[in-house]
Each structure stands twice: as structure tokens, then as C-alpha cells.
Scaffold this motif. Structure first.
Motif, PDB file in Angstrom:
ATOM      1  N   SER A  14     -22.981 -15.818  41.231  1.00  0.00           N
ATOM      2  CA  SER A  14     -22.835 -15.269  40.165  1.00  0.00           C
ATOM      3  C   SER A  14     -21.945 -14.048  39.816  1.00  0.00           C
ATOM      4  O   SER A  14     -21.362 -13.567  38.964  1.00  0.00           O
ATOM      5  N   ALA A  15     -21.620 -13.228  41.059  1.00  0.00           N
ATOM      6  CA  ALA A  15     -20.955 -12.064  41.125  1.00  0.00           C
ATOM      7  C   ALA A  15     -19.638 -12.363  41.348  1.00  0.00           C
ATOM      8  O   ALA A  15     -18.637 -11.359  41.391  1.00  0.00           O
ATOM      9  N   TRP A  16     -19.204 -13.613  41.849  1.00  0.00           N
ATOM     10  CA  TRP A  16     -17.705 -13.948  42.134  1.00  0.00           C
ATOM     11  C   TRP A  16     -16.752 -13.757  40.835  1.00  0.00           C
ATOM     12  O   TRP A  16     -17.189 -14.315  39.821  1.00  0.00           O
ATOM     13  N   SER A  17     -15.692 -13.228  41.038  1.00  0.00           N
ATOM     14  CA  SER A  17     -14.739 -13.514  40.024  1.00  0.00           C
ATOM     15  C   SER A  17     -13.198 -13.392  40.632  1.00  0.00           C
ATOM     16  O   SER A  17     -13.241 -12.420  41.558  1.00  0.00           O
ATOM     17  N   PRO A  18     -12.276 -13.974  40.386  1.00  0.00           N
ATOM     18  CA  PRO A  18     -11.091 -14.134  40.980  1.00  0.00           C
ATOM     19  C   PRO A  18     -10.300 -12.763  40.595  1.00  0.00           C
ATOM     20  O   PRO A  18      -9.499 -12.230  41.448  1.00  0.00           O
ATOM     21  N   ASP A  19     -10.717 -12.087  39.715  1.00  0.00           N
ATOM     22  CA  ASP A  19     -10.194 -10.774  39.237  1.00  0.00           C
ATOM     23  C   ASP A  19     -10.576  -9.594  39.970  1.00  0.00           C
ATOM     24  O   ASP A  19     -10.003  -8.428  39.761  1.00  0.00           O
ATOM     25  N   ALA A  20     -11.779  -9.974  40.513  1.00  0.00           N
ATOM     26  CA  ALA A  20     -12.682  -8.530  41.089  1.00  0.00           C
ATOM     27  C   ALA A  20     -11.855  -8.056  42.310  1.00  0.00           C
ATOM     28  O   ALA A  20     -11.125  -8.844  43.047  1.00  0.00           O
ATOM     29  N   ASP A  21     -12.015  -6.703  42.642  1.00  0.00           N
ATOM     30  CA  ASP A  21     -11.638  -6.166  43.862  1.00  0.00           C
ATOM     31  C   ASP A  21     -12.617  -6.679  45.055  1.00  0.00           C
ATOM     32  O   ASP A  21     -13.636  -6.358  44.924  1.00  0.00           O
ATOM     33  N   PHE A  22     -11.970  -7.234  46.183  1.00  0.00           N
ATOM     34  CA  PHE A  22     -12.735  -7.831  47.101  1.00  0.00           C
ATOM     35  C   PHE A  22     -13.450  -6.873  47.928  1.00  0.00           C
ATOM     36  O   PHE A  22     -14.552  -7.139  48.599  1.00  0.00           O
ATOM     37  N   VAL A  23     -12.842  -5.566  47.982  1.00  0.00           N
ATOM     38  CA  VAL A  23     -13.333  -4.692  48.812  1.00  0.00           C
ATOM     39  C   VAL A  23     -14.609  -4.040  48.074  1.00  0.00           C
ATOM     40  O   VAL A  23     -15.843  -3.985  48.667  1.00  0.00           O
ATOM     41  N   SER A  24     -14.647  -3.795  46.572  1.00  0.00           N
ATOM     42  CA  SER A  24     -15.942  -3.531  45.979  1.00  0.00           C
ATOM     43  C   SER A  24     -16.923  -4.740  46.009  1.00  0.00           C
ATOM     44  O   SER A  24     -18.022  -4.287  46.098  1.00  0.00           O
ATOM     45  N   LEU A  25     -16.402  -5.770  45.932  1.00  0.00           N
ATOM     46  CA  LEU A  25     -17.320  -7.096  45.843  1.00  0.00           C
ATOM     47  C   LEU A  25     -18.125  -7.153  47.150  1.00  0.00           C
ATOM     48  O   LEU A  25     -19.305  -7.380  46.988  1.00  0.00           O
ATOM     49  N   LEU A  26     -17.356  -7.083  48.271  1.00  0.00           N
ATOM     50  CA  LEU A  26     -18.187  -7.223  49.521  1.00  0.00           C
ATOM     51  C   LEU A  26     -19.018  -5.800  49.947  1.00  0.00           C
ATOM     52  O   LEU A  26     -19.661  -6.028  51.042  1.00  0.00           O
ATOM     53  N   SER A  27     -18.629  -4.886  49.298  1.00  0.00           N
ATOM     54  CA  SER A  27     -19.477  -3.902  49.586  1.00  0.00           C
ATOM     55  C   SER A  27     -20.437  -3.608  48.846  1.00  0.00           C
ATOM     56  O   SER A  27     -21.544  -2.722  49.055  1.00  0.00           O
ATOM     57  N   SER A  28     -20.882  -4.458  47.760  1.00  0.00           N
ATOM     58  CA  SER A  28     -21.954  -4.339  46.815  1.00  0.00           C
ATOM     59  C   SER A  28     -23.283  -5.224  47.477  1.00  0.00           C
ATOM     60  O   SER A  28     -22.953  -5.918  48.517  1.00  0.00           O
ATOM     61  N   THR A  29     -24.092  -5.156  46.828  1.00  0.00           N
ATOM     62  CA  THR A  29     -25.363  -5.709  47.099  1.00  0.00           C
ATOM     63  C   THR A  29     -25.428  -7.036  47.112  1.00  0.00           C
ATOM     64  O   THR A  29     -26.169  -8.110  47.356  1.00  0.00           O
ATOM     65  N   ALA A  30     -24.346  -7.859  46.403  1.00  0.00           N
ATOM     66  CA  ALA A  30     -24.298  -9.140  46.190  1.00  0.00           C
ATOM     67  C   ALA A  30     -23.526  -9.767  47.488  1.00  0.00           C
ATOM     68  O   ALA A  30     -23.639 -11.166  47.717  1.00  0.00           O
ATOM     69  N   ALA A  31     -23.269  -8.992  48.436  1.00  0.00           N
ATOM     70  CA  ALA A  31     -22.718  -9.607  49.783  1.00  0.00           C
ATOM     71  C   ALA A  31     -23.604  -9.341  50.789  1.00  0.00           C
ATOM     72  O   ALA A  31     -24.178  -8.333  50.627  1.00  0.00           O
ATOM     73  N   ALA A  32     -23.728 -10.286  51.720  1.00  0.00           N
ATOM     74  CA  ALA A  32     -24.773 -10.213  52.687  1.00  0.00           C
ATOM     75  C   ALA A  32     -23.877  -9.821  53.831  1.00  0.00           C
ATOM     76  O   ALA A  32     -22.714 -10.049  53.959  1.00  0.00           O
ATOM     77  N   PRO A  33     -24.618  -9.470  54.979  1.00  0.00           N
ATOM     78  CA  PRO A  33     -23.730  -9.246  56.366  1.00  0.00           C
ATOM     79  C   PRO A  33     -23.252 -10.448  56.919  1.00  0.00           C
ATOM     80  O   PRO A  33     -23.642 -11.529  56.242  1.00  0.00           O
ATOM     81  N   ALA A  34     -22.130 -10.398  57.679  1.00  0.00           N
ATOM     82  CA  ALA A  34     -21.271 -11.499  58.221  1.00  0.00           C
ATOM     83  C   ALA A  34     -22.176 -12.533  58.811  1.00  0.00           C
ATOM     84  O   ALA A  34     -23.116 -12.530  59.627  1.00  0.00           O
ATOM     85  N   LYS A  35     -22.035 -13.813  58.378  1.00  0.00           N
ATOM     86  CA  LYS A  35     -22.558 -14.938  58.892  1.00  0.00           C
ATOM     87  C   LYS A  35     -22.187 -15.565  60.277  1.00  0.00           C
ATOM     88  O   LYS A  35     -22.922 -16.091  61.026  1.00  0.00           O
ATOM     89  N   SER A  36     -20.791 -15.551  60.337  1.00  0.00           N
ATOM     90  CA  SER A  36     -20.427 -16.173  61.313  1.00  0.00           C
ATOM     91  C   SER A  36     -18.796 -15.358  61.805  1.00  0.00           C
ATOM     92  O   SER A  36     -18.323 -14.697  60.759  1.00  0.00           O
TER      93      SER A  36
END
Length: 518
Positions: free
Chosen positions: A162-184
């Protein structure tokens, strides 16, 4: 002090001693030599296409997985699936700080990987936007995956769809609570994961197959063999990684030549098993069949001199028998014959006294590789070369590195490439056409369809001798590969098919496990 194994990450190159391009034989041998660090190793492969599909080593107790290509069996991809079972670091910075004591188990819950901020700010630095993979219908529909790539390494972060958007800044997106720690995490050869995965298992490897060569120690290491090219007439050309090719000429190449060009053998096995000598033709029978290729597809003594099983550990178990000549009665002559075992090169060389010349392909120019006229019959020379396939699921798996070979199409007069990855059905059909009309009789030509069936699963030491289940010239069942109904796993049951100068050991899946040149 931590009880976790500790490995350094080198993007595009290695995870500790696990170097991209290393052979399956080297990697598996190194892992098995340290059972206290790597207690569980699961080998996965395709039973029907073991030389096409990748070979996978899973190490659940250590949290990573290794993928090798099928034809050459070289390490192509290193995957970290659980960050809590091995202490990983990059430039002496830990990816995840683990507890002092290892309390995890192979079946335990996965440890969270590094967070994006740690990767982006402390470990790797800035990079280009990655690739978002939307959730599939069969998995969690609410969580996708974002693959962040650097040259030679990539991290996979779970991301709320739900948080993904192709226009979103990936740095801000992966730094937010919508992203979890690396899986692999993946280590590979390439500029990015998106580009590398297109030809991951086929692109040229920048590093050698041998871990010893990759580590560049002070000790001299012989150049590794890339390909063995078979020209017929007892000529096998070894194409090397960086040196000029080296030709083994049966009946001429000496043990000193082998050591100078290939290095000292990993082991030397001296023949001592005579239990199959009853099957060998007497000298009178050999004289009677001189001038033709006889009733069998290959001379029986050449088959019985073939090393098909190799070593249990560091020496080679040979099923060989002595040549039927006057030297058999001389113990000093018999003990001089031996196998030079080159496990890291993928082949063995039988050292004995020269016999007759090796047969040339009918359509080849025999003068292109003329034998030496002053061949000494009383000195030891190479008389056979045994090329091992290291096929997963076969009885001698991982005793040798996989040796790739090719029959020279110009010498054999074939329009198709015949190599170590070709099915034996195709090889047999092509070679029957090559040798058609050269046999002494129709019976001799039909005998090429028969086989000796071997079973190493029997006895207290199944690797030290094989059992003849069917005669070379007997039975219609021997014409059907894989028709054995013997009890047991069947991993040690193979069939031997012969053509002049060549013997093929074939598995039930139509794969050539071993090729002997005599």
C-alpha cells in the motif's frame, strides 16, 4: 567470545572463502572438512537433468545457500537467507550485531537483517533506485519486495504494498515504517541484480575454479584445465586457463611430463585387484582378432584397466587389471603400473608400459598426430586417461572435480558437437555412424549396443570393485540403459559402452558419468 562462524563479504567476489567461480568439488570438500562449523549440507539437483539444472547447496545451520551452474559446476550465486546464524561483516563493519552465544537452531526463526539506514549510510553508500516486486497471489498480498542493488551485491527489503508508488523517493520509502529490515542478501558477478540474473549461470567467471588459485598463496599452483579435447589416436589436448594447451599422447607422454605440466598428482594408486582377470582375452585370442576391432566394442583389457570409482578419501580405488602379457608374471613390473589421480583437475592418468597404438577416427588424418617412431617399450608412459563427470547422484560424486570434454568434430568427421553434456543416446548414434563399416563383422558392430552393467552398491567396499551383472556379449536387457531391477538405491549401478579408443560409463538418466580414452 561468539560461537558464530564469521565471514567477510566481498561484493562481486566472495563470502569468506566461498569465491564466485569456484568449483562444486572444491567448495563442498572445504565445507565437509569443517563439520563443527558447517554441520548440515543439503545437496539439491535435478535427477533427470543434473547437467542442465543448477546444483544447490543449502546450509540451514549457517543461514545461506549456494547455487552452481549444471554444466561446469561453478559457484554463481551466494544467498544469505538468515542473518542470525553467521556473523557477517563488510569492511570490518557488522551487518547485524549478534549475541555473544549462538542459541539459534537450523530450524529456528530467522534473524532480521540490517535496516536500510544501516546499509545506505554505513555499509554501502548511495546507489541507483532498485526494483520493486509486487506481491504474488500465492503469498502475502499485502507485502512486496524491494531489491536494492549495488555492483556485485543486492539486498531484499519487505515493503508494504500500500505504501509503494513508482514516483516515490526510494530512500524515504525504505527509511519509513512501511519497510522492514532486509530479508535476504545476494552476492553475484555483475553490475546489478537486474542485469546479472539474465545470464547468471552462463556468463564467463572472472575467478578460477580452484580455491587455491583464487587465494593466490605463495606456493606454486599448476594452471587449471578448462577443457579436454579428444582427437583420437590417443591424443587428448588439455586447454588451460592461462597457459598454452598441453597434449597427452598415449604411449609417449611420460610421468615426468605430467608432473612438469600438471603438477604432482593428488594421489597415486597402485593396482592390486585381479578378481576380474577371468574376463580378459588370452594373447592367442588377441592375435586372432588383430586387424579388426573384434567382437566387442572395445578391448576387454582396456575396459578392465579403467578406473571407474576413484577414491574414498584421498586415494583412488581402481578396478583395474594387469595387461595379459609376460609382465604380469613379474612382480616388479606389475607394481610399477599405477594411476596418477588428479582430483582437482577432474581426471586420472594410467601409467603403464606401452602396448599397441590407439585407434584413430576413420575420417581423421592420422598423419596430423604421428606417433614417435622410436617409442621405447620398456619405459612407463601414460596409456589411458579417465575423465570424470562428477554427476550429482552418481556413486563417485565429489571425488573429482567435473572435467568437461569435447570430441574434436574435424577429427571425428561429425557435424554436431559431441561433448560431456551430450546425452549418451546422441553420442552413441553419432559414433556408430563414425565407425560404421570399420568393424570386422556385423556381430562386432551390433556389440556396440551391448553393455557391461556395474554395481558398486554391493559388498563391504563398494567403491573398490564393481560387479559384472551382465556379460559384455550377452542378453537383450543390456541394450536398455536403466533397465536393472536390482535391489538398493541404484546410485552405484551404471553401464559401460565401448567404441574404439573410448569407453563410456553411463547412468540411468542417459548422462555420461565417466569417459576413458585408451
Amino acid at each position: 567470545m561468539s560461537r558464530f562462524p564469521s565471514l567477510q563479504i566481498h561484493p562481486g567476489r566472495s563470502l569468506g572463502f566461498l569465491i564466485l567461480g569456484a568449483s562444486l568439488h572444491d567448495v563442498l570438500s572445504r565445507l565437509k572438512a569443517q563439520p563443527h562449523l558447517y554441520p548440515t549440507i543439503d545437496v539439491s539437483y535435478s535427477p533427470t537433468q543434473p547437467l542442465v539444472a543448477p546444483v544447490i547447496l543449502n546450509l540451514p545451520a549457517n543461514g545461506f545457500r549456494l547455487r552452481f551452474d549444471g554444466p561446469d559446476q561453478r559457484l554463481r550465486l551466494i544467498e544469505i537467507l538468515d542473518f542470525g546464524k553467521t556473523q557477517l561483516s563488510y569492511k570490518n563493519i557488522d551487518l547485524v550485531k549478534l549475541p555473544e552465544q549462538n542459541t539459534t537452531t537450523a530450524a529456528g526463526p530467522s534473524q532480521h537483517g540490517p535496516i536500510f539506514r544501516h546499509v545506505y549510510n554505513r555499509l554501502m553508500g548511495p546507489t541507483f533506485p532498485g526494483e520493486y516486486l509486487a506481491p504474488e497471489d500465492t503469498t502475502d498480498k499485502h507485502t512486496g519486495l524491494y531489491v536494492l542493488s549495488y555492483p556485485g551485491i543486492a539486498f531484499t527489503f519487505p515493503l508494504q504494498h500500500s505504501a509503494w508508488s513508482p514516483d516515490a523517493d526510494f530512500v524515504s520509502l525504505l527509511s519509513s515504517t512501511a519497510a522492514a529490515p532486509a530479508k535476504s542478501l545476494a552476492i553475484f558477478n555483475g553490475a546489478s541484480w537486474h542485469e546479472a540474473r539474465k545470464d547468471l549461470f552462463t556468463r564467463p567467471c572472472p575467478h578460477p575454479r580452484s580455491l587455491a588459485l583464487s587465494m593466490k598463496g605463495k606456493e606454486y599452483q599448476p594452471d587449471e584445465i578448462e577443457l579436454a579435447i579428444i582427437f583420437g589416436g590417443g591424443v587428448v589436448e588439455l586447454s588451460r586457463r592461462s597457459s598454452s594447451p598441453f597434449r597427452i599422447v598415449l604411449g609417449e607422454t611420460t610421468p615426468q611430463d605430467l608432473v612438469a605440466e600438471l603438477g604432482p598428482p593428488d594421489a597415486i594408486y597402485r593396482k592390486n585387484d585381479h578378481r576380474l582377470s577371468i574376463h580378459k582375452p588370452r594373447r592367442r585370442e588377441q592375435r586372432a582378432s588383430h586387424g579388426s576391432y573384434g567382437a566387442s566394442p572395445a578391448k576387454s583389457e582396456d575396459f578392465l584397466d579403467t578406473d571407474h570409482s576413484s577414491a574414498h578419501t584421498t586415494t583412488d580405488d581402481s578396478d583395474a587389471e594387469e595387461d595379459t602379457d609376460q609382465r604380469d608374471d613379474d612382480p616388479s613390473q606389475s607394481t610399477a603400473k599405477c594411476f596418477y589421480n588428479y582430483f582437482h583437475h577432474g581426471f586420472d592418468v594410467f601409467i603403464s608400459y606401452p602396448s599397441g597404438p590407439s585407434p584413430h577416427f576413420p575420417n581423421s588424418n592420422a598423419l596430423a598426430h604421428p606417433p614417435t617412431t622410436n617409442r621405447a617399450m620398456d619405459r612407463l608412459v601414460a596409456t589411458k586417461v579417465i575423465l570424470h563427470g562428477n554427476v550429482p547422484g552418481s556413486y563417485p560424486f565429489n571425488r573429482h572435480r567435473r572435467s568437461q570434454w569435447m570430441i574434436d568434430p574435424d577429427a571425428a568427421g561429425t557435424s554436431n558437437i559431441l561433448d560431456s553434456e551430450t546425452s549418451f543416446t546422441t553420442l552413441s548414434n553419432e559414433l556408430r555412424n563414425v565407425w560404421k563399416g570399420t568393424y570386422g563383422s556385423n556381430h562386432a558392430e551390433k556389440a556396440t549396443q551391448n553393455a557391461i552393467v556395474l554395481d558398486r552398491d554391493w559388498g563391504d567396499s563398494p567403491g573398490s570393485s564393481y560387479e559384472v551383472l551382465e556379460g559384455w556379449e550377452d542378453g537383450e536387457q543390456t541394450q536398455k540403459r536403466g533397465s536393472s531391477t536390482q535391489e538398493g538405491s541404484g546410485s552405484g549401478t551404471t553401464q559401460i559402452f565401448g567404441f574404439p579408443g573410448m569407453l563410456f560409463e553411463v547412468l540411468k538418466n542417459d548422462v555420461v558419468s565417466c569417459l576413458t580414452i585408451y
